[in-house]
Design an enzyme around this catalytic site. Sequence first.
Site, PDB file in Angstrom:
ATOM      1  N   GLY A 192       6.059   1.986  -4.543  1.00  0.00           N
ATOM      2  CA  GLY A 192       7.050   2.335  -3.523  1.00  0.00           C
ATOM      3  C   GLY A 192       8.345   1.577  -3.744  1.00  0.00           C
ATOM      4  N   ARG A 246       2.422   7.342  -8.346  1.00  0.00           N
ATOM      5  CA  ARG A 246       1.340   8.181  -8.859  1.00  0.00           C
ATOM      6  C   ARG A 246       1.151   8.027 -10.360  1.00  0.00           C
ATOM      7  NH1 ARG A 246       0.561  12.789  -5.283  1.00  0.00           N
ATOM      8  NH2 ARG A 246       1.633  12.226  -3.378  1.00  0.00           N
ATOM      9  N   ASP A 306       1.217  -4.793  -6.034  1.00  0.00           N
ATOM     10  CA  ASP A 306      -0.058  -5.156  -6.653  1.00  0.00           C
ATOM     11  C   ASP A 306      -0.591  -4.084  -7.600  1.00  0.00           C
ATOM     12  OD1 ASP A 306      -0.630  -3.492  -4.549  1.00  0.00           O
ATOM     13  OD2 ASP A 306      -2.229  -4.724  -3.686  1.00  0.00           O
ATOM     14  N   THR A 315       7.582  -6.032  -2.872  1.00  0.00           N
ATOM     15  CA  THR A 315       7.026  -5.227  -1.778  1.00  0.00           C
ATOM     16  C   THR A 315       7.552  -5.713  -0.434  1.00  0.00           C
ATOM     17  OG1 THR A 315       5.085  -4.619  -0.473  1.00  0.00           O
ATOM     18  CG2 THR A 315       4.856  -6.604  -1.772  1.00  0.00           C
ATOM     19  N   ASP A 340       5.808  -5.496   2.059  1.00  0.00           N
ATOM     20  CA  ASP A 340       4.612  -5.945   2.801  1.00  0.00           C
ATOM     21  C   ASP A 340       4.359  -7.451   2.670  1.00  0.00           C
ATOM     22  OD1 ASP A 340       4.244  -3.232   3.241  1.00  0.00           O
ATOM     23  OD2 ASP A 340       2.884  -3.007   1.542  1.00  0.00           O
ATOM     24  N   ASP A 359       2.459  -8.953   0.584  1.00  0.00           N
ATOM     25  CA  ASP A 359       1.009  -9.179   0.500  1.00  0.00           C
ATOM     26  C   ASP A 359       0.544  -9.666  -0.879  1.00  0.00           C
ATOM     27  OD1 ASP A 359       1.503  -6.839  -0.884  1.00  0.00           O
ATOM     28  OD2 ASP A 359      -0.024  -5.645   0.125  1.00  0.00           O
ATOM     29  N   ARG A 406       0.835  -2.222   5.355  1.00  0.00           N
ATOM     30  CA  ARG A 406      -0.506  -1.938   4.807  1.00  0.00           C
ATOM     31  C   ARG A 406      -1.562  -2.799   5.497  1.00  0.00           C
ATOM     32  NH1 ARG A 406      -1.173  -1.211  -1.491  1.00  0.00           N
ATOM     33  NH2 ARG A 406      -0.488  -3.365  -1.508  1.00  0.00           N
ATOM     34  N   ARG A 418      12.153   0.519   4.379  1.00  0.00           N
ATOM     35  CA  ARG A 418      12.215   0.412   2.920  1.00  0.00           C
ATOM     36  C   ARG A 418      13.607   0.703   2.361  1.00  0.00           C
ATOM     37  NH1 ARG A 418       7.026   2.837   0.867  1.00  0.00           N
ATOM     38  NH2 ARG A 418       8.315   4.060  -0.532  1.00  0.00           N
TER      39      ARG A 418
HETATM   40  O1  F6P Z   1       3.696  -0.894   0.257  1.00  0.00           O
HETATM   41  C1  F6P Z   1       4.891  -0.531   0.871  1.00  0.00           C
HETATM   42  C2  F6P Z   1       4.664   0.535   1.894  1.00  0.00           C
HETATM   43  O2  F6P Z   1       5.905   0.843   2.491  1.00  0.00           O
HETATM   44  C3  F6P Z   1       3.623   0.220   2.941  1.00  0.00           C
HETATM   45  O3  F6P Z   1       4.075  -0.653   3.942  1.00  0.00           O
HETATM   46  C4  F6P Z   1       3.272   1.600   3.430  1.00  0.00           C
HETATM   47  O4  F6P Z   1       1.960   1.643   3.944  1.00  0.00           O
HETATM   48  C5  F6P Z   1       3.361   2.447   2.188  1.00  0.00           C
HETATM   49  O5  F6P Z   1       4.204   1.734   1.281  1.00  0.00           O
HETATM   50  C6  F6P Z   1       3.933   3.813   2.395  1.00  0.00           C
HETATM   51  O6  F6P Z   1       3.875   4.501   1.194  1.00  0.00           O
HETATM   52  P1  F6P Z   1       4.560   5.917   0.944  1.00  0.00           P
HETATM   53  O7  F6P Z   1       5.992   5.669   0.608  1.00  0.00           O
HETATM   54  O8  F6P Z   1       3.783   6.468  -0.192  1.00  0.00           O
HETATM   55  O9  F6P Z   1       4.420   6.716   2.208  1.00  0.00           O
END
Ligand code: F6P
Length: 361
Positions: free
Chosen positions: A11, A75, A116, A138, A140, A142, A184, A288
């Site tokens: 992401g 992906r 990760d 990230t 997150d 994490d 997450r 984001r």
């Molecule tokens: O890991 C970053 C994050 O924004 C998480 O907080 C969230 O769960 C996920 O990615 C969302 O992913 P996507 O952009 O695939 O919806």
Amino acid sequence: MKRIGVLTGGGDCPGLNAVIRGVVKSAVSKYNCEVIGFEDGFDGLILPDKTRNLTLWNVRGILPVGGTILGTSNRANPFQYKVTINGKSEVRDVSKDVIKKYQSLGLDALVVIGGDGTLNIAYELFKLGCPTVGVPKTIDNDILATDVTFGFHTAVQTATEALDRLHTTAESHHRVMVVEVMGRYVGWIALETGIGGGADVILIPEIPFDMNKVCEKIESRKKAGSLASIVVVSEGALPMGGKVSVRCASEAGGSAERLGGIGDKVGAEIGKCTGMEVRVTVLGHLQRGGSPCAFDRILSTRFGAAAVELIANKRFGEMVCLRGQEIESVSLTEVARGQKKVPTEEGMVKAAESIGISFGR
Ligand code: F6P
């Protein structure tokens, strides 16, 4: 060091461009080294025509720009890559092709900027003979082995500003505002946003909550004359004895499990048990996007420059990290050890509880 590659995977996150700029500026200016950018994460190493030269000119002005100029994908895992053959889709291991492409480009090393999942792929490629170094990204926060990831502070800032806005409308209408934030399976964004934005309740995955305690907190505020309350819910928060709310299951060769929906559930329960008017806001990808805050610009720049130093010193299979005020490095194996969770009996959680914030326990 003559030629290095760089890609952004997983992401997106504020600060990616600042890392790319740090890598290019330091590689070109300090080492007179050429930099090749791969587009859309590992797709750039799998599909044709997805590479481009990154010069000082190409990275001019990108420090404050959100997203990634290289594009990204969550992906494109070379070890589980979805391909369509005769109209049928199947998942294949194309990692050997990636190594061949890497070698054909005459690269000395590859800088992989990601979370990760992406960093674990970088480590697997390293084991197959591709000299990689990692940069932890990230919102997150994490990732183990770094005090903080770039992007996290910007996400917290964005979410905190949202809470500031929700306070005023909550007060005007005497409502309970539930805000679902990302993160997450860890509660860092919820915790810091909740403290920074003055929330009354913070629900995080590390502390499964008791709905009665959440409602008690809101009722007690009502009795004391505070008719508005703010509840921050991490997307991975779960009730005691319950499960995480999943919006979309993971798929092989596709994206990971997508969380979401807990905000609505908590909001409905609060409405039922307190009889108050409740509104739910899901901040989603607003966290984001956009320009990185100053902290993230600085951290990203330092990470980018440090990644180039790792390559110069042939420290492949390592990831740059922040320890205290210093940039250091650790083996990429550290990333696979698990997720960095919020400590529940010390530090910020305890401070929050001391000032009366409820975690629903
Ligand atoms: O890991 C970053 C994050 O924004 C998480 O907080 C969230 O769960 C996920 O990615 C969302 O992913 P996507 O952009 O695939 O919806």
